[in-house]
Design an enzyme around this catalytic site. Structure first.
Site, PDB file in Angstrom:
ATOM      1  N   HIS A 267       0.873  -1.187   0.000  1.00  0.00           N
ATOM      2  CA  HIS A 267       0.000   0.000   0.000  1.00  0.00           C
ATOM      3  C   HIS A 267       0.901   1.225   0.000  1.00  0.00           C
ATOM      4  O   HIS A 267       1.507   1.549  -1.002  1.00  0.00           O
ATOM      5  CB  HIS A 267      -0.916  -0.101   1.213  1.00  0.00           C
ATOM      6  CG  HIS A 267      -2.040   0.880   1.249  1.00  0.00           C
ATOM      7  ND1 HIS A 267      -2.376   1.691   0.195  1.00  0.00           N
ATOM      8  CD2 HIS A 267      -2.938   1.185   2.234  1.00  0.00           C
ATOM      9  CE1 HIS A 267      -3.410   2.441   0.517  1.00  0.00           C
ATOM     10  NE2 HIS A 267      -3.767   2.157   1.758  1.00  0.00           N
ATOM     11  N   HIS A 306      -2.628  -1.997 -10.073  1.00  0.00           N
ATOM     12  CA  HIS A 306      -3.545  -1.391  -9.109  1.00  0.00           C
ATOM     13  C   HIS A 306      -4.816  -2.211  -9.072  1.00  0.00           C
ATOM     14  O   HIS A 306      -5.252  -2.706 -10.110  1.00  0.00           O
ATOM     15  CB  HIS A 306      -3.866   0.049  -9.523  1.00  0.00           C
ATOM     16  CG  HIS A 306      -4.398   0.866  -8.400  1.00  0.00           C
ATOM     17  ND1 HIS A 306      -5.733   0.856  -8.060  1.00  0.00           N
ATOM     18  CD2 HIS A 306      -3.784   1.688  -7.528  1.00  0.00           C
ATOM     19  CE1 HIS A 306      -5.900   1.654  -7.025  1.00  0.00           C
ATOM     20  NE2 HIS A 306      -4.744   2.172  -6.673  1.00  0.00           N
ATOM     21  N   ASP A 362       2.566   5.630  -7.067  1.00  0.00           N
ATOM     22  CA  ASP A 362       3.831   5.498  -6.353  1.00  0.00           C
ATOM     23  C   ASP A 362       5.038   5.337  -7.259  1.00  0.00           C
ATOM     24  O   ASP A 362       6.165   5.346  -6.790  1.00  0.00           O
ATOM     25  CB  ASP A 362       3.762   4.293  -5.405  1.00  0.00           C
ATOM     26  CG  ASP A 362       2.981   4.637  -4.169  1.00  0.00           C
ATOM     27  OD1 ASP A 362       3.046   5.808  -3.761  1.00  0.00           O
ATOM     28  OD2 ASP A 362       2.305   3.764  -3.621  1.00  0.00           O
TER      29      ASP A 362
HETATM   30  N1  ACO Z   1       4.491  -6.729 -10.990  1.00  0.00           N
HETATM   31  C1  ACO Z   1       4.350  -7.894 -11.662  1.00  0.00           C
HETATM   32  N2  ACO Z   1       3.177  -8.542 -11.824  1.00  0.00           N
HETATM   33  C2  ACO Z   1       2.113  -7.984 -11.237  1.00  0.00           C
HETATM   34  C3  ACO Z   1       2.182  -6.780 -10.522  1.00  0.00           C
HETATM   35  C4  ACO Z   1       3.437  -6.152 -10.413  1.00  0.00           C
HETATM   36  N3  ACO Z   1       3.558  -5.001  -9.757  1.00  0.00           N
HETATM   37  N4  ACO Z   1       0.949  -6.465 -10.069  1.00  0.00           N
HETATM   38  C5  ACO Z   1       0.125  -7.439 -10.464  1.00  0.00           C
HETATM   39  N5  ACO Z   1       0.829  -8.354 -11.209  1.00  0.00           N
HETATM   40  C6  ACO Z   1       0.280  -9.524 -11.885  1.00  0.00           C
HETATM   41  C7  ACO Z   1      -0.046 -10.642 -10.889  1.00  0.00           C
HETATM   42  O1  ACO Z   1       1.053 -11.505 -10.714  1.00  0.00           O
HETATM   43  C8  ACO Z   1      -1.217 -11.299 -11.580  1.00  0.00           C
HETATM   44  O2  ACO Z   1      -0.709 -12.104 -12.625  1.00  0.00           O
HETATM   45  P1  ACO Z   1      -1.350 -13.577 -12.889  1.00  0.00           P
HETATM   46  O3  ACO Z   1      -2.798 -13.306 -13.181  1.00  0.00           O
HETATM   47  O4  ACO Z   1      -0.581 -14.118 -14.037  1.00  0.00           O
HETATM   48  O5  ACO Z   1      -1.122 -14.338 -11.610  1.00  0.00           O
HETATM   49  C9  ACO Z   1      -1.949 -10.153 -12.257  1.00  0.00           C
HETATM   50  O6  ACO Z   1      -0.942  -9.141 -12.482  1.00  0.00           O
HETATM   51  C10 ACO Z   1      -3.092  -9.569 -11.425  1.00  0.00           C
HETATM   52  O7  ACO Z   1      -2.542  -9.096 -10.196  1.00  0.00           O
HETATM   53  P2  ACO Z   1      -3.222  -9.203  -8.766  1.00  0.00           P
HETATM   54  O8  ACO Z   1      -2.170  -9.490  -7.748  1.00  0.00           O
HETATM   55  O9  ACO Z   1      -4.409 -10.108  -8.844  1.00  0.00           O
HETATM   56  O10 ACO Z   1      -3.754  -7.743  -8.577  1.00  0.00           O
HETATM   57  P3  ACO Z   1      -4.290  -7.129  -7.219  1.00  0.00           P
HETATM   58  O11 ACO Z   1      -5.399  -6.222  -7.593  1.00  0.00           O
HETATM   59  O12 ACO Z   1      -4.579  -8.183  -6.206  1.00  0.00           O
HETATM   60  O13 ACO Z   1      -3.036  -6.326  -6.672  1.00  0.00           O
HETATM   61  C11 ACO Z   1      -1.497  -4.601  -6.249  1.00  0.00           C
HETATM   62  C12 ACO Z   1      -2.884  -4.958  -6.816  1.00  0.00           C
HETATM   63  C13 ACO Z   1      -1.361  -5.090  -4.805  1.00  0.00           C
HETATM   64  C14 ACO Z   1      -1.373  -3.060  -6.240  1.00  0.00           C
HETATM   65  C15 ACO Z   1      -0.420  -5.223  -7.154  1.00  0.00           C
HETATM   66  O14 ACO Z   1      -0.548  -4.754  -8.477  1.00  0.00           O
HETATM   67  C16 ACO Z   1       0.991  -4.968  -6.643  1.00  0.00           C
HETATM   68  O15 ACO Z   1       1.468  -5.683  -5.767  1.00  0.00           O
HETATM   69  N6  ACO Z   1       1.690  -3.896  -7.177  1.00  0.00           N
HETATM   70  C17 ACO Z   1       3.005  -3.565  -6.702  1.00  0.00           C
HETATM   71  C18 ACO Z   1       2.895  -2.795  -5.409  1.00  0.00           C
HETATM   72  C19 ACO Z   1       2.428  -1.385  -5.621  1.00  0.00           C
HETATM   73  O16 ACO Z   1       2.901  -0.670  -6.510  1.00  0.00           O
HETATM   74  N7  ACO Z   1       1.486  -0.955  -4.756  1.00  0.00           N
HETATM   75  C20 ACO Z   1       0.972   0.406  -4.780  1.00  0.00           C
HETATM   76  C21 ACO Z   1      -0.482   0.410  -5.131  1.00  0.00           C
HETATM   77  S1  ACO Z   1      -1.050   2.098  -5.199  1.00  0.00           S
HETATM   78  C22 ACO Z   1      -1.269   2.530  -3.576  1.00  0.00           C
HETATM   79  O17 ACO Z   1      -1.429   1.734  -2.694  1.00  0.00           O
HETATM   80  C23 ACO Z   1      -1.243   3.944  -3.276  1.00  0.00           C
END
Ligand code: ACO
Length: 448
Positions: A267, A306, A362
């Protein structure tokens, strides 16, 4: 014709008609669906609440598909261009942009509540010199509930207003004190002659100067970042504030829950993780290798992806514009070249486009904070400052919503039942546990 959904339960052959309002069905309406009369009834399983609306809210509108963000109906782009953070905070809390006199009063009230009780300093001194500033902030905000016990009177409109003012006003002071503590520097008191963002920069930076005024352009860039982080509907920390606040605890404790949620790397901690990632990549030439690592799931591309935006996060677009402006004043940062190349390649790569992974807020914010001379441990703390107005606005909205009840999800129980208790002497297992005791983390071993 009324909007309804007809559900046929193939277990029983019975049909049910359920109302559809705002493209939503009420979870409780499903409970009538039963096989036996004394069944509990159908529940919804939704870990992470990915498809559950927990409230009705008129604060922030997001269209994740189109990359749209609006507060109380105003597009984020226009607010960043024309408003100040405190004006946006007022908008979030009260629902309308303030008139001139309303804004003057609001700014006066916030500015005149920026000091914290002197005992708070003594409380802060109890932390180790190298304590993470977000951990200190979390404790400081929680402690506010003991400094302002009248906050417990959540039915009193004046007390709710005072809590909003105090939280918005004191958050930068607590944040700056957390930073100064982690450097072993004396705390700097607020300066009422400065604006909200400039005062925060001064409390972070001021040393022997009688008057410290940060560059106005840098203070403006920080103010825009504050606007961009002010609210984002039912994200993890806001949901935490609402869930904890639903117990009718005081707003300081509820907001402390939000700070705790924001502390997590998925987050608020993401921008700190972005800088660590960029440093690890080290140079532009290493970008393709790094992306291969992401695709083989050895790495995560921090600052991408996201839960809601399946398009470019509009906040990332605005921040990107400001990165160049700030770096023009503070000097180039080689990490920007890496970030730009990483973004370009990721956006051309089917792995990321097919998963609809785009830069989020971010991705670039850490680069601006670094250019402002703010160390990475402070990034999440700085996120908490503006998000406070969103948390308090959402808390107030929840308070006035007669449909809200204490947050209490259901579960699907998967454990055993009705087991026979066995006394400790009769339980099966190895006679003796050998091997070293579980290792304590290095940091924990250093202290007393
Ligand atoms: N890098 C690589 N792959 C990713 C990323 C990433 N940053 N984010 C999602 N994916 C992939 C997942 O592995 C998944 O792939 P799959 O379907 O082949 O297994 C697919 O994309 C869907 O991702 P989910 O994890 O289901 O997405 P979710 O909505 O649960 O997660 C989150 C969202 C937590 C923000 C995620 O994208 C992440 O961890 N990002 C990196 C951390 C980040 O930047 N957080 C800041 C968010 S903005 C904020 O809080 C202000």
């Amino acid at each position: 014709m009324a909007d309804t959904l007809t559900i046929t339960d193939n277990r029983t052959g019975k049909s049910y008609e359920i109302d559809v309002t705002d493209e939503t069905v009420r979870g409780l309406d499903l409970r009538q669906i039963k096989v036996e009369e004394d069944d509990f009834g159908l529940m919804v399983y939704d870990p992470g609440y990915t498809n559950t609306a927990s409230c009705r809210s008129a604060i922030t509108y997001i269209d994740g598909e189109a990359g749209v963000l609006q507060h109380r109906g105003y597009p984020i782009e226009e607010l960043c261009e024309k408003s100040s953070y405190l004006e946006v905070a007022y908008l979030l809390v009260f629902g309308e942009l303030p008139t001139g006199p309303q804004l003057e009063r609001w700014v006066y009230d916030v500015t005149h509540h920026t000091f914290v009780h002197e005992d708070m300093k003594a409380f802060y001194r109890g932390f180790r010199h190298d304590a993470h500033p977000m951990g200190i902030l979390l404790a400081g905000v929680g402690a506010m509930s003991t400094f302002y016990p009248d906050g417990k009177q959540i039915e009193d409109e004046e007390e709710r207003y005072m809590a909003a003012i105090r939280l918005i006003a004191k958050m930068p002071t607590l944040a700056a004190f957390s930073y100064r503590h982690s450097l072993g520097l004396p705390y700097v008191y607020p300066d009422n002659d400065l604006g909200y963002a400039a005062n925060f920069l001064a409390m972070m930076r001021r040393m022997t100067e009688i008057k410290y005024a940060p560059d106005e352009r840098l203070a403006k860039a920080l103010d825009v970042l504050f606007i961009l982080h002010a609210d984002h509907e039912q994200n993890c920390s806001t949901a935490a504030v609402r869930a904890v606040g639903s117990s009718q605890v005081d707003p300081y404790s509820a907001v402390a829950a939000g700070v705790a949620a924001l502390y997590g790397p998925l987050h608020g901690g993401a921008n700190e993780a972005v800088l660590r990632m960029l440093r690890r990549i080290e140079k532009v030439e290493n970008v393709p290798d790094f992306l291969e690592g992401v695709k083989s799931r050895e790495e995560k591309l921090m600052g991408f992806g996201h839960r809601v935006y399946k398009n470019y996060d509009p906040r990332a677009r605005i921040i990107k514009k400001h990165v160049d402006e700030v770096l023009a004043l503070t000097g180039d940062n080689p990490l920007l070249d890496i970030a730009t190349e990483l973004e370009k390649r990721a956006l051309e790569d089917e792995y990321f486009t097919s998963r609809r992974l785009y830069p989020n807020v971010d991705y670039y914010s850490g680069l601006i904070y670094e250019a402002l001379g703010i160390p990475s441990e402070m990034f999440t703390v700085i996120f908490a400052i503006p998000r406070t107005s969103g948390w308090i606005a959402q808390w107030m909205e929840m308070h006035g919503d007669s449909e809200q009840r204490i947050a209490r999800p259901r579960q699907i129980y998967t454990g055993e039942r009705d087991r026979t208790y066995v006394d400790v002497a009769d339980r099966e297992g190895p006679e003796k546990i050998t091997g070293p005791p579980a290792r304590r983390p290095v940091r924990a071993r250093r202290g007393a």
